[in-house]
Write a protein that holds these residues in place. Structure first.
Motif, PDB file in Angstrom:
ATOM      1  N   PHE A 104      19.400 -20.900  42.454  1.00 14.78           N
ATOM      2  CA  PHE A 104      20.421 -20.315  41.601  1.00 14.78           C
ATOM      3  C   PHE A 104      21.036 -21.363  40.712  1.00 14.78           C
ATOM      4  CE2 PHE A 104      22.175 -16.311  41.098  1.00 14.78           C
ATOM      5  CZ  PHE A 104      23.541 -16.344  40.923  1.00 14.78           C
ATOM      6  N   ASP A 105      21.274 -22.550  41.284  1.00 12.72           N
ATOM      7  CA  ASP A 105      21.984 -23.573  40.538  1.00 12.72           C
ATOM      8  C   ASP A 105      21.088 -24.489  39.733  1.00 12.72           C
ATOM      9  OD1 ASP A 105      24.699 -24.147  42.904  1.00 12.72           O
ATOM     10  OD2 ASP A 105      24.531 -22.865  41.160  1.00 12.72           O
ATOM     11  N   TYR A 106      19.791 -24.502  40.013  1.00 14.57           N
ATOM     12  CA  TYR A 106      18.944 -25.474  39.337  1.00 14.57           C
ATOM     13  C   TYR A 106      17.753 -24.876  38.597  1.00 14.57           C
ATOM     14  CZ  TYR A 106      21.324 -29.303  41.673  1.00 14.57           C
ATOM     15  OH  TYR A 106      22.256 -30.192  42.099  1.00 14.57           O
ATOM     16  N   HIS A 107      17.256 -23.736  39.043  1.00 18.17           N
ATOM     17  CA  HIS A 107      16.107 -23.098  38.369  1.00 18.17           C
ATOM     18  C   HIS A 107      14.957 -24.084  38.236  1.00 18.17           C
ATOM     19  CE1 HIS A 107      14.345 -20.396  35.138  1.00 18.17           C
ATOM     20  NE2 HIS A 107      14.558 -19.601  36.158  1.00 18.17           N
ATOM     21  N   ALA A 160      25.150 -33.699  42.972  1.00 19.25           N
ATOM     22  CA  ALA A 160      23.731 -33.967  42.742  1.00 19.25           C
ATOM     23  C   ALA A 160      23.287 -33.576  41.339  1.00 19.25           C
ATOM     24  CB  ALA A 160      22.889 -33.208  43.767  1.00 19.25           C
ATOM     25  N   THR A 161      24.062 -32.726  40.666  1.00 21.89           N
ATOM     26  CA  THR A 161      23.608 -32.190  39.374  1.00 21.89           C
ATOM     27  C   THR A 161      23.288 -33.255  38.334  1.00 21.89           C
ATOM     28  OG1 THR A 161      24.837 -30.166  39.768  1.00 21.89           O
ATOM     29  CG2 THR A 161      24.227 -30.634  37.519  1.00 21.89           C
ATOM     30  N   PRO A 162      24.145 -34.269  38.110  1.00 20.73           N
ATOM     31  CA  PRO A 162      23.759 -35.247  37.088  1.00 20.73           C
ATOM     32  C   PRO A 162      22.456 -35.956  37.411  1.00 20.73           C
ATOM     33  CG  PRO A 162      26.058 -35.504  37.649  1.00 20.73           C
ATOM     34  CD  PRO A 162      25.497 -34.570  38.641  1.00 20.73           C
ATOM     35  N   ALA A 163      22.245 -36.297  38.685  1.00 22.34           N
ATOM     36  CA  ALA A 163      21.007 -36.991  39.044  1.00 22.34           C
ATOM     37  C   ALA A 163      19.799 -36.095  38.811  1.00 22.34           C
ATOM     38  CB  ALA A 163      21.052 -37.423  40.502  1.00 22.34           C
ATOM     39  N   VAL A 164      19.916 -34.826  39.226  1.00 25.34           N
ATOM     40  CA  VAL A 164      18.784 -33.909  39.062  1.00 25.34           C
ATOM     41  C   VAL A 164      18.477 -33.719  37.586  1.00 25.34           C
ATOM     42  CG1 VAL A 164      18.098 -31.522  39.389  1.00 25.34           C
ATOM     43  CG2 VAL A 164      19.144 -32.748  41.242  1.00 25.34           C
ATOM     44  N   CYS A 165      19.534 -33.589  36.774  1.00 29.48           N
ATOM     45  CA  CYS A 165      19.303 -33.402  35.337  1.00 29.48           C
ATOM     46  C   CYS A 165      18.647 -34.629  34.730  1.00 29.48           C
ATOM     47  CB  CYS A 165      20.624 -33.118  34.632  1.00 29.48           C
ATOM     48  SG  CYS A 165      21.259 -31.479  34.963  1.00 29.48           S
ATOM     49  N   LEU A 166      19.081 -35.814  35.122  1.00 26.92           N
ATOM     50  CA  LEU A 166      18.511 -37.027  34.539  1.00 26.92           C
ATOM     51  C   LEU A 166      17.054 -37.188  34.941  1.00 26.92           C
ATOM     52  CD1 LEU A 166      21.510 -39.408  34.935  1.00 26.92           C
ATOM     53  CD2 LEU A 166      20.297 -38.972  32.836  1.00 26.92           C
ATOM     54  N   ILE A 167      16.755 -36.994  36.225  1.00 24.52           N
ATOM     55  CA  ILE A 167      15.381 -37.184  36.672  1.00 24.52           C
ATOM     56  C   ILE A 167      14.478 -36.109  36.066  1.00 24.52           C
ATOM     57  CG2 ILE A 167      13.913 -37.223  38.697  1.00 24.52           C
ATOM     58  CD1 ILE A 167      16.079 -38.549  40.200  1.00 24.52           C
ATOM     59  N   SER A 168      14.986 -34.879  35.975  1.00 23.36           N
ATOM     60  CA  SER A 168      14.185 -33.833  35.342  1.00 23.36           C
ATOM     61  C   SER A 168      13.945 -34.169  33.876  1.00 23.36           C
ATOM     62  CB  SER A 168      14.900 -32.497  35.441  1.00 23.36           C
ATOM     63  OG  SER A 168      15.319 -32.266  36.746  1.00 23.36           O
ATOM     64  N   ALA A 169      14.957 -34.763  33.242  1.00 23.62           N
ATOM     65  CA  ALA A 169      14.787 -35.123  31.833  1.00 23.62           C
ATOM     66  C   ALA A 169      13.680 -36.163  31.692  1.00 23.62           C
ATOM     67  CB  ALA A 169      16.094 -35.675  31.277  1.00 23.62           C
ATOM     68  N   ILE A 170      13.584 -37.066  32.671  1.00 21.34           N
ATOM     69  CA  ILE A 170      12.505 -38.057  32.630  1.00 21.34           C
ATOM     70  C   ILE A 170      11.160 -37.356  32.708  1.00 21.34           C
ATOM     71  CG2 ILE A 170      11.436 -39.908  33.935  1.00 21.34           C
ATOM     72  CD1 ILE A 170      14.157 -40.906  34.646  1.00 21.34           C
ATOM     73  N   ALA A 171      11.066 -36.351  33.599  1.00 22.46           N
ATOM     74  CA  ALA A 171       9.801 -35.627  33.736  1.00 22.46           C
ATOM     75  C   ALA A 171       9.457 -34.914  32.434  1.00 22.46           C
ATOM     76  CB  ALA A 171       9.892 -34.630  34.884  1.00 22.46           C
ATOM     77  N   VAL A 172      10.454 -34.243  31.864  1.00 22.25           N
ATOM     78  CA  VAL A 172      10.201 -33.500  30.622  1.00 22.25           C
ATOM     79  C   VAL A 172       9.778 -34.458  29.525  1.00 22.25           C
ATOM     80  CG1 VAL A 172      11.315 -32.155  28.829  1.00 22.25           C
ATOM     81  CG2 VAL A 172      11.752 -31.619  31.194  1.00 22.25           C
ATOM     82  N   SER A 173      10.519 -35.555  29.410  1.00 19.33           N
ATOM     83  CA  SER A 173      10.237 -36.485  28.324  1.00 19.33           C
ATOM     84  C   SER A 173       8.848 -37.090  28.485  1.00 19.33           C
ATOM     85  CB  SER A 173      11.305 -37.584  28.346  1.00 19.33           C
ATOM     86  OG  SER A 173      10.984 -38.584  27.448  1.00 19.33           O
ATOM     87  N   TYR A 232      14.874 -21.414  31.323  1.00 14.49           N
ATOM     88  CA  TYR A 232      15.983 -22.114  31.965  1.00 14.49           C
ATOM     89  C   TYR A 232      17.285 -21.802  31.258  1.00 14.49           C
ATOM     90  CZ  TYR A 232      18.950 -26.135  33.127  1.00 14.49           C
ATOM     91  OH  TYR A 232      19.987 -26.941  33.502  1.00 14.49           O
ATOM     92  N   ALA A 233      17.240 -21.836  29.926  1.00 16.68           N
ATOM     93  CA  ALA A 233      18.469 -21.563  29.178  1.00 16.68           C
ATOM     94  C   ALA A 233      18.944 -20.120  29.422  1.00 16.68           C
ATOM     95  CB  ALA A 233      18.251 -21.807  27.685  1.00 16.68           C
ATOM     96  N   ILE A 234      17.985 -19.184  29.453  1.00 12.88           N
ATOM     97  CA  ILE A 234      18.368 -17.788  29.695  1.00 12.88           C
ATOM     98  C   ILE A 234      18.987 -17.648  31.085  1.00 12.88           C
ATOM     99  CG2 ILE A 234      17.464 -15.460  30.036  1.00 12.88           C
ATOM    100  CD1 ILE A 234      15.365 -16.078  27.958  1.00 12.88           C
ATOM    101  N   HIS A 235      18.346 -18.280  32.070  1.00 15.93           N
ATOM    102  CA  HIS A 235      18.858 -18.205  33.440  1.00 15.93           C
ATOM    103  C   HIS A 235      20.269 -18.759  33.514  1.00 15.93           C
ATOM    104  CE1 HIS A 235      18.876 -18.793  37.852  1.00 15.93           C
ATOM    105  NE2 HIS A 235      19.472 -19.926  37.559  1.00 15.93           N
ATOM    106  N   CYS A 236      20.477 -19.924  32.903  1.00 13.43           N
ATOM    107  CA  CYS A 236      21.799 -20.556  32.993  1.00 13.43           C
ATOM    108  C   CYS A 236      22.865 -19.683  32.366  1.00 13.43           C
ATOM    109  CB  CYS A 236      21.790 -21.910  32.292  1.00 13.43           C
ATOM    110  SG  CYS A 236      20.751 -23.093  33.098  1.00 13.43           S
ATOM    111  N   THR A 237      22.532 -19.079  31.228  1.00 10.36           N
ATOM    112  CA  THR A 237      23.535 -18.238  30.583  1.00 10.36           C
ATOM    113  C   THR A 237      23.845 -17.029  31.455  1.00 10.36           C
ATOM    114  OG1 THR A 237      22.367 -18.847  28.578  1.00 10.36           O
ATOM    115  CG2 THR A 237      24.160 -17.298  28.362  1.00 10.36           C
ATOM    116  N   TRP A 238      22.808 -16.412  32.026  1.00 13.15           N
ATOM    117  CA  TRP A 238      23.045 -15.254  32.877  1.00 13.15           C
ATOM    118  C   TRP A 238      23.886 -15.601  34.087  1.00 13.15           C
ATOM    119  CZ3 TRP A 238      21.850 -13.999  37.930  1.00 13.15           C
ATOM    120  CH2 TRP A 238      22.070 -12.661  38.273  1.00 13.15           C
TER     121      TRP A 238
END
Lengths: 829, 152
Positions: free
Chosen positions: A391-394, A439-452, A513-519
């Protein structure tokens, strides 16, 4: 522009016409050329543009509840923060810092100045004073409501810089975009959620970013900046303990993996010492950095670093390795011995306190369940199930392990830090739902590394394809080259299309992800818990504003020195909005006091009356959800009152309230349950609930949902009286009418049962106010002189028992709006 | 201090000789980065499956409900009604999907490694892509079953 044409004119007479003709295209080319930026400038423009958009996005996605309801403070804890901020802006910092509040925890009072984290209040007050200085006449409430979204926007900026440090500017941009809308962060920083975490996550990420920057550059300035950021974090939230334990752990890992360097030495020492000294300025923290077991890891690391560098220096001075080995052995044994001795003396003498329950339950999750019921009762402290993570991370849950892989591929000081932050914070997020936020900032940063990294791979696949084709076509020199290029050419078309398809797939995932977060933000995290809403029968939204109604009633209709007893959940709201003294509130600092209230709620009325007299209680407030189906009411929390009360007063035993280990409120409930104060106060007059809208024949349509119900055990004599012959015919199924009547006949919607004790009589209390939808009920405690006369004075309870069931039923006219409301509520549940 | 030291030098060490021991501190070499990564993946799987929730709350492995008409006992895989609640098996299967998705992206990156044979690269790429697709579809399915009102 004129200068350009002059040499043309002055040069020769032959070309005046040409010069004139070339003037116009020159102007045209010139304006286009001035607009055309160099590649680097284009990139900067794109980056700045993206960051501005992300900044605005992070702010506006948090505004759902302001748009739907109004600009108000949500939940429970923010009301305390709001009250203290108002006090700060009115009375000034000195009064605020030395405030002793006698309006809560009556009769003990609370030293507010010394028991809160002032960062949030001071920040909001500063913003308020700055806006006032610029002559914007805002109310402090608006500033408080919008502080959290403002700091969320700032967090996205810090995330960008942090991502740039760790991996690159692409990863930074993705990280800022991900963290702007991540539901794990939004849940605690929505507009109106005026709580410490809104500011603290910004301070946390800032501290980590500055520390990593200091380790990377070894500069004293960055280390000092990180110390000040740490001070801001300490002033903002109790979660600073995470920083002061993660950073020594990180230093330890760097030492173990052989990455120690002078940069690390400078960064850690400066940050630790200065940070510790600054943290001691906060009264609530005090000397904990040298006294508490939770902070000892940092001190141990500090001394260890000194030893390591001392040994390094000696090794450098002594060029003899054998002598150095001997020296090494002696020093290490001495250091370990002295350290163990100091720790032992400190703990034995009690100077160094052991880990407090709140943090110890993170290391040993089963601890709180057995030993500290107050901590275990908070729903945010439960362990996390997979669905909360999803729910919180998708999709960040997929990108996190991939990002870890990329970090492990390229291990630097900075990536080691983010890996450690990610792993430790994910473990704690698994232990307690509330810590998903950390944990959210860490998860976002590491995911950003994967995406990038993935997008970089894909785009390089597309690009090298082009280059190979170009060079192949332009050169075409040696046959070997040509053949290799040709063989590459064969696989290329397939690869290129595949890469484009995968790129589109990646964009599709990010858009989902964006749709999920908005919902999620719109549906789950934008509700101010103080105002409840449900969907009516025809899909319209119905709003219950009972809490504020009750607090306003308290403010208007009770004497200013009245004391209100309620369960601790509502304490902050009662003091902030009702402006009355409370017995216990959300601070929960005194377990015995809370247990006294719990004992009062779970005892018979006489014993409870004694306790209430001893506490000078004038009013009792309970929350009841039986009419609306609101499930977070006091009857559902009742077992915690029993457990907490029973933890201090053994006379309260939990099995007394259960039947075969089951918690019931219907006929089969335990006798102690049916007669305790909380039960009586919740169900007083519930059996006579009447409403006035509509007429029976119109009800059949809206009652179809009640055909599922199983409340059919009506005694025969009542049944015969209740169903007049005329109504039972004409297409109206008797069952419908029965459901209709049974429904309002003491059927508790929140528990889904018919209540056990129908006629509730109160001896020592009288009902003062019940809100429109029966959610909040306020009772007045009668002074002792009147209660002895009670049975002689009022006969209403005896008179009720004489009424026949038929006249009873005639008073029951159930309206379609309430029924429709409730069936709508059921669907929502 | 000095007289004490002199005393120490004389008293025990005059007649005691320190034996030459052949003890060595066991030296340990750090594991490689990818070994650590494998361990990290395992812990991630456990955390994200709600392992701590399982240990503390002790839910049943799988839930059951009784059919009202026939009276037969039917298994219920997903705990209904709450977001923060699970049965053990649903947690493990969802955690597996998340790890599968992560591994899919890793495979896709491994497929771009130039030092491998082409067939290996192709198989890595296809395995990676299919893993990601399956993991995403299944996770969305699980979420929709768990939260019936999802995205409405």
């Amino acid at each position: 522009m004129g200068g350009k044409t002059e040499p043309a004119n002055g040069e020769s007479n032959q070309t005046p016409m040409v010069a004139q003709v070339s003037m116009k295209p020159d102007l045209f080319n010139f304006s286009l050329k001035t607009l055309k930026l160099k590649v680097k400038q284009q990139e900067l423009l794109i980056r700045v543009g993206i960051l501005c958009l992300v900044y605005v996005l992070a702010f506006i996605i948090r505004l759902f509840s302001v748009l739907r309801y109004e600009s108000m403070i949500h939940e429970f804890d923010p009301y305390f923060n709001y009250r203290t901020t108002v006090f700060l802006t009115e009375k000034g910092f000195y009064e605020f810092w030395n405030w002793f509040d006698s309006e809560s925890w009556y009769p003990l009072g609370r030293i507010i100045g010394g028991t809160l984290y002032p960062g949030l209040m001071v920040t909001a007050a500063l913003i308020y004073w700055v806006l006032r200085f610029l002559r914007f006449a805002v109310h402090i409430r608006e500033v408080c409501v919008l502080t959290a979204p403002f700091f969320a926007s700032n967090t996205t900026l810090v995330a960008y810089f942090f991502g740039k440090e760790i991996w690159g500017s692409g990863a930074g941009l993705v990280a800022s975009a991900l963290i702007a809308i991540c539901p794990g962060y939004i849940s605690r920083s929505v507009a109106g959620s005026y709580d410490n975490e809104g500011v603290a996550i910004f301070a946390l990420l800032l501290t980590f970013y500055l520390f990593v920057k200091a380790v990377k550059t070894g500069s004293l300035a960055w280390a000092l900046a990180s110390a000040f950021a740490y001070f801001y974090m300490v002033s903002a939230w109790g979660g600073y303990v995470f920083i002061i334990n993660l950073i020594p752990l990180y230093v330890m890992v760097l030492l173990i993996t052989g990455r120690n360097s002078m940069r690390l030495y400078v960064a850690y020492n400066c940050m630790y010492i200065l940070g510790m000294l600054l943290a001691m300025q906060i009264r609530f923290v005090g000397f904990q950095h040298v006294q508490s077991g939770e902070h000892m890891a940092a001190m141990f690391m500090f001394f260890l670093m000194q030893v390591v560098y001392f040994l390094d220096w000696v090794k450098h001075m002594l060029n003899d390795s054998k002598l150095f080995q001997a020296f090494l052995r002696i020093t290490v044994t001495c250091a370990v011995g002295v350290g163990a001795l100091a720790l032992g003396v400190g703990m034995a003498s009690g100077y160094i306190s052991p880990w407090t329950g709140r943090f110890y339950s993170l290391l040993d999750p089963t601890y709180a369940k057995d030993h500290i019921p107050i901590i275990a009762s908070v729903s945010e402290h439960q362990p996390t199930a997979w669905s909360s993570f999803m729910f919180d991370y998708h999709i960040l849950l997929f990108l996190f392990p991939a990002g870890l892989y990329f970090c492990f591929k390229r291990l630097l000081d900075a990536t080691i830090f983010i890996v450690m932050y990610g792993l430790t914070s994910m473990y704690f997020a698994g232990v307690m739902v509330r810590l998903i936020l950390v944990a959210t900032p860490a998860v976002c940063l590491i995911s950003a590394i994967a995406v990038s990294a993935t997008i970089r791979n894909l785009t390089s696949l597309i690009r090298t394809k082009n280059k190979a084709v170009h060079t192949g076509s332009s050169k075409g020199s040696t046959s070997a080259k040509a053949s290799s290029k040709a063989s590459l050419d064969q696989s290329m078309p397939f690869q290129r299309n595949g890469a484009i398809a995968l790129l589109l797939g990646a964009f599709y995932l990010l858009s989902r992800y964006a749709i999920h977060c908005t919902w999620v933000t719109s549906e789950a995290y934008s509700s101010p818990s103080i105002v409840l809403s449900a969907r009516g029968a025809h899909g319209g939204r119905v709003i219950f504003d009972d809490y504020r109604e009750a607090y306003f009633w308290l403010q208007q209709n009770t004497p200013p020195d009245a004391k209100v007893m309620s369960w601790w959940d509502y304490g902050y709201q009662i003091t902030a909005m009702g402006n009355r003294t409370v017995i216990v509130d959300n601070n929960t600092w005194n377990n015995t006091h809370i247990a006294t209230v719990g004992r009062a709620m779970s005892s018979y009325e006489d014993e409870a009356y004694e306790i209430m007299r001893s506490l000078d209680v004038d009013y009792v407030l309970v929350v009841f959800g039986g009419v609306t189906g609101y499930s977070s009411d006091d009857i559902n929390k009742f077992l915690w009152m029993v457990r907490i009360g029973g933890g201090v007063f053994p006379v309260i035993k939990e099995p007394d309230y259960l039947v075969n280990g089951e918690y019931r409120v219907d006929k089969g409930a335990a006798p102690k349950m049916l007669n305790c104060l909380m039960y009586k106060l919740s169900y007083y007059r519930f059996g006579e609930l009447t409403t006035e809208y509509g007429k029976p024949p119109g009800l059949a349509n809206s009652l179809s949902s009640f055909l599922e119900e199983d409340v059919w055990d009506v005694p025969a004599n009542i049944f015969n009286c209740l169903v007049p012959a005329s109504d039972a015919i004409a297409g109206v199924c008797p069952r419908d009418t029965l459901a209709n009547i049974m429904y309002c006949f003491r059927y508790d919607r929140a528990r889904g049962v018919e209540i056990g004790n129908k006629d509730v009589k109160l001896e020592h209390l009288e009902e003062a106010y019940t809100t429109t939808n029966w959610i909040v009920r306020i009772y007045k405690v009668k002074p002792p002189s009147l209660s002895a006369l009670e049975p002689l004075v009022s006969n209403k309870t005896f008179a009720e028992a004489d009424e026949t069931a038929s006249s009873y039923a005639k008073r029951l006219i159930v309206g379609p709006s309430i029924i429709g409301l409730m069936s709508g509520n059921r669907a929502a549940q | 201090m000095d007289p004490l030291l002199h005393l120490l030098k004389i008293v025990p060490y005059s007649f005691l000789r320190v034996p030459r021991t052949r003890l060595k501190l066991p030296s340990f070499s750090l594991p490689s980065a990818m070994t650590v990564y494998a361990l990290v993946l395992l812990t991630y799987f456990m955390v994200v499956s709600g392992f701590v929730y399982d240990v503390i709350v002790e839910p049943p492995g799988i839930g059951s409900t009784q059919d009202r008409v026939t009276g037969a006992v039917r298994p219920v895989v997903f705990l209904p009604g709450r977001v923060n609640g699970q049965y053990i098996i649903e947690g493990l299967s969802s955690g597996f999907m998340f790890v599968l998705g992560g591994i899919g992206i890793v495979f896709m990156d491994l497929a771009l490694d130039r030092n491998r044979a082409k067939s290996v690269k192709v198989s890595f790429a296809s395995a990676g892509i299919s893993s990601v697709v399956i993991a995403y579809v299944m996770s969305m399915l699980f979420l929709r079953i768990k939260i019936p009102a999802y995205l409405s």
